[in-house]
Structure formats: C-alpha cells, structure tokens
Design a protein around this motif. Structure first.
Motif, PDB file in Angstrom:
ATOM      1  N   ARG A 169       0.760  -1.308   0.008  1.00 16.91           N
ATOM      2  CA  ARG A 169       0.028   0.096   0.030  1.00 16.91           C
ATOM      3  C   ARG A 169       0.900   1.159   0.142  1.00 16.91           C
ATOM      4  O   ARG A 169       0.669   2.130   0.580  1.00 16.91           O
ATOM      5  CB  ARG A 169      -0.833   0.097   1.241  1.00 16.91           C
ATOM      6  N   LEU A 170       1.816   1.424  -0.867  1.00 15.78           N
ATOM      7  CA  LEU A 170       2.842   2.411  -1.234  1.00 15.78           C
ATOM      8  C   LEU A 170       2.493   3.078  -2.435  1.00 15.78           C
ATOM      9  O   LEU A 170       2.359   2.536  -3.681  1.00 15.78           O
ATOM     10  CB  LEU A 170       4.096   1.990  -0.924  1.00 15.78           C
ATOM     11  N   THR A 171       2.238   4.386  -2.477  1.00 11.27           N
ATOM     12  CA  THR A 171       2.096   5.201  -3.511  1.00 11.27           C
ATOM     13  C   THR A 171       3.583   5.681  -4.218  1.00 11.27           C
ATOM     14  O   THR A 171       4.492   5.531  -3.346  1.00 11.27           O
ATOM     15  CB  THR A 171       1.315   6.423  -3.295  1.00 11.27           C
ATOM     16  N   ALA A 172       3.485   6.187  -5.243  1.00 10.20           N
ATOM     17  CA  ALA A 172       4.895   6.649  -5.884  1.00 10.20           C
ATOM     18  C   ALA A 172       5.326   7.754  -5.183  1.00 10.20           C
ATOM     19  O   ALA A 172       6.185   7.782  -4.973  1.00 10.20           O
ATOM     20  CB  ALA A 172       4.728   7.041  -7.294  1.00 10.20           C
ATOM     21  N   VAL A 173       4.489   8.516  -4.267  1.00 13.00           N
ATOM     22  CA  VAL A 173       5.002   9.673  -3.643  1.00 13.00           C
ATOM     23  C   VAL A 173       5.566   8.973  -2.324  1.00 13.00           C
ATOM     24  O   VAL A 173       6.671   9.846  -1.710  1.00 13.00           O
ATOM     25  CB  VAL A 173       3.929  10.644  -3.352  1.00 13.00           C
ATOM     26  N   GLU A 174       4.794   8.123  -1.678  1.00 17.21           N
ATOM     27  CA  GLU A 174       5.386   7.516  -0.693  1.00 17.21           C
ATOM     28  C   GLU A 174       6.762   6.888  -0.642  1.00 17.21           C
ATOM     29  O   GLU A 174       7.687   6.959  -0.021  1.00 17.21           O
ATOM     30  CB  GLU A 174       4.423   6.722  -0.017  1.00 17.21           C
ATOM     31  N   LEU A 175       6.895   6.120  -1.786  1.00 21.64           N
ATOM     32  CA  LEU A 175       8.086   5.491  -2.101  1.00 21.64           C
ATOM     33  C   LEU A 175       9.030   6.570  -2.470  1.00 21.64           C
ATOM     34  O   LEU A 175      10.325   6.381  -2.044  1.00 21.64           O
ATOM     35  CB  LEU A 175       8.040   4.553  -3.304  1.00 21.64           C
ATOM     36  N   GLU A 176       9.000   7.705  -2.875  1.00 17.74           N
ATOM     37  CA  GLU A 176       9.993   8.704  -3.201  1.00 17.74           C
ATOM     38  C   GLU A 176      10.296   9.115  -1.676  1.00 17.74           C
ATOM     39  O   GLU A 176      11.801   9.482  -1.696  1.00 17.74           O
ATOM     40  CB  GLU A 176       9.392   9.903  -4.050  1.00 17.74           C
ATOM     41  N   ALA A 177       9.356   9.472  -0.958  1.00 17.55           N
ATOM     42  CA  ALA A 177       9.983   9.887   0.429  1.00 17.55           C
ATOM     43  C   ALA A 177      10.843   8.973   1.285  1.00 17.55           C
ATOM     44  O   ALA A 177      11.657   9.380   1.912  1.00 17.55           O
ATOM     45  CB  ALA A 177       8.593  10.375   1.308  1.00 17.55           C
TER      46      ALA A 177
END
Length: 442
Positions: free
Chosen positions: A26-34
């Motif tokens: 449940r990780l979005t691209a934005v969360e993976l970037e962070a």
C-alpha cells in the motif's frame, strides 16, 4: 541464460511484480519517493513497462523497501542483458545487410578484413545512434528547469525552514540528479546537471554540518567540491570553500580553515565576496592575527550588499556585517566594538531580509549576551546576558550556536552564579547533549 527474445517478457514481469508489491505494501509513488529518496518517475517507468529502466541502485532501494532481497535488481539486470542482446542482433543484421559476398578467391583474405571492418563500423554507428537518442531522452526526462527552480526555492527557504523539513526535499533532488548522472548526458546538458549535483550536495553537506554530523558533512562537501571543480561556477566554488572552512573552524583546526579559504582567493563573485572575507576575519582572530582580522572585516563591509538568496551560502547583508563584527570583537577582546555592533546585528535580524538565517540571528543574540558579560566585572550585566542566552537555549540551536552558549556560560563570574536568571540558564546549559566529537568551544 538470457535470450534476446526475453526482453519484453522480462520487462512485463518486472512491471507486474512491482505493481503487485505496491498494492501489497500500500505504497504510492509519492510515498516511495519519500522513503527511498528516488524520484517517483522511476515508479512510472517500471509500472508501464516502457523503454526507460531505472538504475540498478534504484531497484536495489525498492528491494530493500519491499523486503524482496535482490529480486527487482536481478530482474533489472536480466532486462539490461536481454536488451543488449537485441541491440547486438540488430547491429549484426544491419552490418550483414551492408556487406557483399566475395567473388574472387584471390581477394578472400582482404575481403574478410573489409567485412570485419564494416561489421565493426556498423555496430559502433548503431551504438552512437542509440547513445544520442538516450542523451536526448535523459535531458527531456530530467526536467532541468524544474530542478533549477527547486534549487532556487531551497536557497530562499534555507535560512528560516526547519532543517528536518528540508532534508527530504534536498535529498530527493540530489538522488534525482545522481540518477541522471548515472546515464548518458549530452555535452550541452552536462554543465547544468553537474552544477545541480554540486548545489544539492552542498546543501546536504550544510544540513549535516548544522546537525553536527561532521562525517556526513565532509562526505557531501567532498562530492560538492568535485562538481564545483568541474563546473568552475564561482558561487558554488566559494560556497564549498566556506563550508570546508566552517568544518575546520568549528573543530578547532584554524590553519585548515584559513587554507580552505585561500583556495578561492583568486575567485570573485559579488554574491560571495563578503562571506569569504567574514570567514577570513573570524579565522584570523582565532589565529591571533588581529590586524589581518580587522582588515578582513573592513573588506567584508565594503563588499557586502543585499541579495536574494541563490543556491549556495547565505549572502552577507547589513545584519550579517554587524553580527560578524561583534562576534569577531569578542574573540579580539574588544568590548567597545562588541557593544557597538551587537545591538545592530540583533535589530537587523529582527527586520529580516536576504541575509536572514535562524542560526546567524541566534549567533547575534548570543554575542549580545557575551557583550553583557565581557570585560571588567563591575561593568557587566549578568542577568541580562542570562536572559538572552536562555531564550536562545530554548529555541533548539544548532551545534555552532551551542558552542557560543557554552562560551557564555563559562564567562559568568563566580559571584554571578547565585543570581536566579544565571542559575536557571546554567541549569539548562548543563542539560545540553555532548558536543560532536572534535567540536571546539568557540
């Protein structure tokens, strides 16, 4: 063994597996970037199964985040191998199409040599075409204009933004530039990319320095130095030199601090000239060369001006001039000079401006406190000094400000320590964490 025909199937396998892992965690691209500090664009490239494949270390970071060992990185390597086989097969086909079958036995050896040359040239020319296309693609995808705008925004916010909030912003851009530098870059784009790499490395080195992490600060500063040496961009060169000087100065290595500044003695830029002179002044004062320190202060004041912050060090304007003059005066033992300039520095930073930073405004406040306890005991105002220092102490100061607070704490006369305000400040000072290894009390 990987075959050329596997390229598309492996790319789709990676895309499907990555989508599965994203949904599972449940990780979005934005969360993976962070979490990984790698651009979210990498996620899009993987999920869509396009021609752009993230660098090996990016896939390793995703493996670490998802807990998949080396699965994604290994898939990426298999895709690269398969794509290389495809390119080689294409090159060979093009080369074969451009050759003719020998017709005379007596010329067979010569013709075989010619054929090998044609094959080699055909393969190299196909590689040149591929490299050119990848260079153009890298520049388009990098969005250098946006990265440069990000660097400008970070420079404007650096003085007042919490460093914990800046770290992921700077780190993310630094990783993005690093990814770009891992691939082919056109000669026209390289100077911009290298300058960006130097600027974001410098900001990370400065953030680490402000946190008291000298090991990390040296690493990032060394990298920024390499980029600056390549680009020869004056503000970057001088900013890196002042950071090297600060690292040495705040670890008690004053000769090294002076040497770092001397490296750029032939570099000039109106934005940085006053900052270099200010750092020379404080260093000369520590080395006991009072005349050179005062000359450097005069040079700082002559070259200071109001600037909007740009990527690099903070400019020296009126408030910073007063802060450095009063701070150096304390080192020189010149109480008259300190009491003249310290109030001007405090008032200047209260008004804000292009040279405002929270750290240097706190330095101005602590210098004001030191001015109240400097000199003969009967001329001091210990309770006012303690009140000012207590306010700074409560504001979570950086390690460079803490060293000045320690100097303030040690400046109180024995009879002052029973005063309520002084006692309260000293209690807070004793509760401070230990200084980073090698840090010098200034």
């Amino acid at each position: 063994m990987v075959h050329a025909d596997d390229a598309e199937a492996l790319t789709e396998q990676l895309a499907e597996r990555f989508r599965q892992l994203q949904a599972q965690h449940r990780l979005t691209a934005v969360e993976l970037e962070a979490r990984t500090l790698h651009s979210r664009k990498n996620v899009g490239w993987i999920r869509t199964g396009g021609r752009r494949l993230p660098a090996h270390h990016v896939l390793q970071a995703y493996d670490e985040e998802f807990g998949t060992g080396t699965e994604l990185a290994d898939l990426g390597q298999r895709i690269r191998t398969a794509r290389t086989l495809v390119r080689m097969r294409t090159m060979q086909a093009r080369a074969d199409a451009g050759t003719q079958t020998p017709t005379r036995d007596t010329d067979e050896e010569v013709r075989q040599t010619d054929r090998r040359q044609v094959i080699e040239l055909g393969a190299l020319s196909a590689l040149a075409l591929s490299t050119h296309q990848r260079m153009n693609s890298a520049v388009e995808d990098a969005t250098l204009d946006e990265l440069e705008a990000d660097a400008d925004e970070i420079a404007r916010a650096y003085g007042s933004a919490p460093h914990a909030a800046l770290l992921p912003e700077v780190g993310g851009r630094w990783q993005q530039v690093r990814d770009i530098l891992d691939g082919p870059i056109s000669p026209q784009a390289r100077p911009r990319v290298v300058t960006l790499g130097g600027q974001f490395s410098y900001f990370l080195g400065r953030l680490a320095f402000n946190a008291g992490d000298m090991r990390s600060s040296r690493r990032f500063t060394r990298l920024a130095d390499m980029y600056a040496t390549e680009t020869r961009e004056p503000v970057l060169l001088m900013s890196v030199a002042t950071l090297w000087s600060s690292i040495a100065y705040h670890t008690g290595r004053y000769q090294e601090a002076a040497a770092a500044l001397h490296r750029v003695h032939n570099v000039r830029d109106p934005y940085m000239d006053a900052r270099v002179a200010a750092y020379e002044a404080r260093t000369f004062a520590k080395l006991g060369d009072h005349d050179a320190a005062r000359q450097a202060l005069d040079r700082m004041e002559r070259t200071a001006s109001t600037h909007t912050p740009i990527p690099g060090e903070t400019p020296v304007g009126p408030a910073a001039v007063a802060m450095f003059r009063s701070g150096v005066a304390i080192t020189l033992g010149d109480r008259t000079m300190a009491t003249e300039w310290a109030p001007l520095a405090v008032e200047g930073y209260r008004r804000g401006g292009g040279d405002f930073t929270v750290e240097e405004s706190q330095h101005a406040d602590v210098t004001m406190a030191l001015a109240h306890v400097a000199g003969r005991h009967r001329a001091t105002e210990p309770e006012e000094a303690a009140r000012i220092a207590q306010v700074v102490l409560a504001a979570r100061p950086t390690h460079t400000v803490i060293t000045r607070l320690r100097q303030c704490a040690e400046a109180f006369h024995p009879g002052d320590r029973e005063l309520p305000a002084v006692a309260a400040f000293l209690d807070g000072w004793r509760a401070l964490p230990a200084l980073p290894v090698g840090t010098s009390v200034q």
